[in-house]
Design an enzyme around this catalytic site. Structure first.
Site, PDB file in Angstrom:
ATOM      1  N   ASP A   1      69.810  56.022   6.006  1.00 57.59           N
ATOM      2  CA  ASP A   1      71.317  57.473   6.546  1.00 57.59           C
ATOM      3  C   ASP A   1      72.784  56.964   6.628  1.00 57.59           C
ATOM      4  O   ASP A   1      73.723  56.260   7.259  1.00 57.59           O
ATOM      5  CB  ASP A   1      70.276  58.163   7.654  1.00 57.59           C
ATOM      6  CG  ASP A   1      71.182  59.747   7.691  1.00 57.59           C
ATOM      7  OD1 ASP A   1      71.617  60.586   7.383  1.00 57.59           O
ATOM      8  OD2 ASP A   1      70.594  60.221   9.380  1.00 57.59           O
TER       9      ASP A   1
ATOM     10  N   ASN B   1      63.888  67.271   2.426  1.00 54.90           N
ATOM     11  CA  ASN B   1      65.103  67.232   1.207  1.00 54.90           C
ATOM     12  C   ASN B   1      65.196  67.558   0.315  1.00 54.90           C
ATOM     13  O   ASN B   1      66.537  68.570  -0.945  1.00 54.90           O
ATOM     14  CB  ASN B   1      65.235  65.500   0.695  1.00 54.90           C
ATOM     15  CG  ASN B   1      66.257  64.302   1.820  1.00 54.90           C
ATOM     16  OD1 ASN B   1      65.210  63.113   1.685  1.00 54.90           O
ATOM     17  ND2 ASN B   1      66.748  65.150   2.642  1.00 54.90           N
TER      18      ASN B   1
HETATM   19  C1  FPP Z   1      70.522  59.457   4.225  1.00 51.92           C
HETATM   20  O1  FPP Z   1      72.163  59.857   3.877  1.00 51.92           O
HETATM   21  C2  FPP Z   1      70.439  59.335   2.655  1.00 51.92           C
HETATM   22  C3  FPP Z   1      69.345  59.696   1.765  1.00 51.92           C
HETATM   23  C4  FPP Z   1      68.515  61.422   1.922  1.00 51.92           C
HETATM   24  C5  FPP Z   1      68.458  59.285   0.245  1.00 51.92           C
HETATM   25  C6  FPP Z   1      68.662  57.796   0.443  1.00 51.92           C
HETATM   26  C7  FPP Z   1      69.018  57.673  -0.988  1.00 51.92           C
HETATM   27  C8  FPP Z   1      69.640  56.055  -1.368  1.00 51.92           C
HETATM   28  C9  FPP Z   1      69.766  55.287  -0.771  1.00 51.92           C
HETATM   29  C10 FPP Z   1      69.371  55.728  -2.757  1.00 51.92           C
HETATM   30  C11 FPP Z   1      68.587  55.673  -4.190  1.00 51.92           C
HETATM   31  C12 FPP Z   1      67.273  54.936  -3.317  1.00 51.92           C
HETATM   32  C13 FPP Z   1      66.430  54.434  -4.374  1.00 51.92           C
HETATM   33  C14 FPP Z   1      65.576  53.160  -2.770  1.00 51.92           C
HETATM   34  C15 FPP Z   1      67.075  53.753  -4.889  1.00 51.92           C
HETATM   35  P1  FPP Z   1      72.201  61.782   3.777  1.00 51.92           P
HETATM   36  O2  FPP Z   1      72.896  62.160   2.864  1.00 51.92           O
HETATM   37  O3  FPP Z   1      71.361  62.378   5.105  1.00 51.92           O
HETATM   38  O4  FPP Z   1      73.446  61.636   4.777  1.00 51.92           O
HETATM   39  P2  FPP Z   1      74.425  62.045   5.853  1.00 51.92           P
HETATM   40  O5  FPP Z   1      73.426  62.099   7.259  1.00 51.92           O
HETATM   41  O6  FPP Z   1      75.592  61.388   5.995  1.00 51.92           O
HETATM   42  O7  FPP Z   1      74.727  63.083   4.882  1.00 51.92           O
END
Ligand code: FPP
Length: 244
Positions: A20, A68
């Site tokens: 996250d 998501n």
């Molecule tokens: C949360 O950060 C992260 C995600 C929803 C996606 C995770 C994906 C990756 C790390 C990249 C692709 C993955 C792979 C396996 C290749 P957020 O966007 O919710 O952050 P925030 O809470 O700060 O908005």
């Protein structure tokens, strides 16, 4: 944190990670949110490689939740593209480290291209035995449990399963994660202290570790710190210290 300070005999068998803070990392530097996801893939690679090198048997990453899908289209599209390009790019790393790729979730909801790439990499790494890497994609634990209940009900109706025969281990067999053991350590980055519909059944006895580090900044050092913290705890599974 030195790797040598870890007790190699007491590492978690199954590590799960809620990655996250990608969006906040980007916003903090005045970048678009998707840049945070791009940077986050580097943390994915480092985490996967470190776990494989340390001999962690199971690593499960929450890459995309059922919730998501509600994000802006550009963000969803970027995440799906990153998934496809990372799978392609990381195949040699998976092979080199003997990593078997698996996926859990409502995979049929993913774009066809992502499904194809995923199926191909899963097939190519099928025989690897060093570490099981599971990506949770379009995954929600309540959806998983609802699906399990439906399947169990079907098997009861068709008399494949007797109601009296339903045990905790039966439920495990109907989950998307049927091939995985219980989670030992759950890590969540970015300072949020929530489970967010991730592996609700499977974390019953997991140790929970929260760090303020945002996912794109998460490095080997942070992972080793989480393992050290895990080793400093006493896991009692409901027993008293004396009984252990
Ligand atoms: C949360 O950060 C992260 C995600 C929803 C996606 C995770 C994906 C990756 C790390 C990249 C692709 C993955 C792979 C396996 C290749 P957020 O966007 O919710 O952050 P925030 O809470 O700060 O908005």
């Amino acid at each position: 944190m030195e790797e040598a300070l870890l007790d190699q005999t007491r590492l978690p068998r199954h590590v799960a990670v809620i990655m996250d803070g990608n969006g906040r990392w980007a916003q903090k530097q005045g970048l678009m949110r998707v840049r945070g996801h791009e940077k986050g893939t580097k943390s994915v690679r480092q985490t996967v490689e470190t776990c494989a090198q340390l001999g962690i048997a199971y690593l499960t990453l929450y890459a995309f939740s059922t919730e998501n899908w509600k994000r802006p289209k550009i963000e969803v599209d970027t995440l799906m593209k990153l998934l496809v390009s990372s799978l392609r790019k990381e195949l040699p790393t998976l092979q080199k480290n003997g990593i078997k790729l698996q996926a859990v979730g409502s995979l049929h909801q993913l774009p066809e291209k992502a499904q194809r790439e995923l199926t191909e990499v899963m097939e190519l790494t099928r025989e690897n035995t060093n570490m099981h890497l599971t990506l949770a994609l379009s995954y929600g634990s309540r959806e998983e449990l609802t699906t399990a209940v439906k399947l169990i009900a079907q098997d009861v109706v068709t008399e494949k399963l007797a109601v009296e025969a339903i045990e905790e281990s039966t439920i495990n067999k109907y989950l998307f994660t049927r091939d995985l053991p219980d989670v030992d350590l759950l890590i969540r980055t970015s300072g949020e202290h929530r489970i967010s519909n991730f592996l609700l059944w499977q974390i019953a006895y997991a140790e929970l570790y929260f760090t303020n580090t945002l996912w794109p900044d998460f490095r080997k050092e942070d992972l080793l710190q989480a393992f050290k913290n895990y080793q400093d705890r006493e896991r009692r599974f409901g027993k008293t210290s004396e009984q252990l």
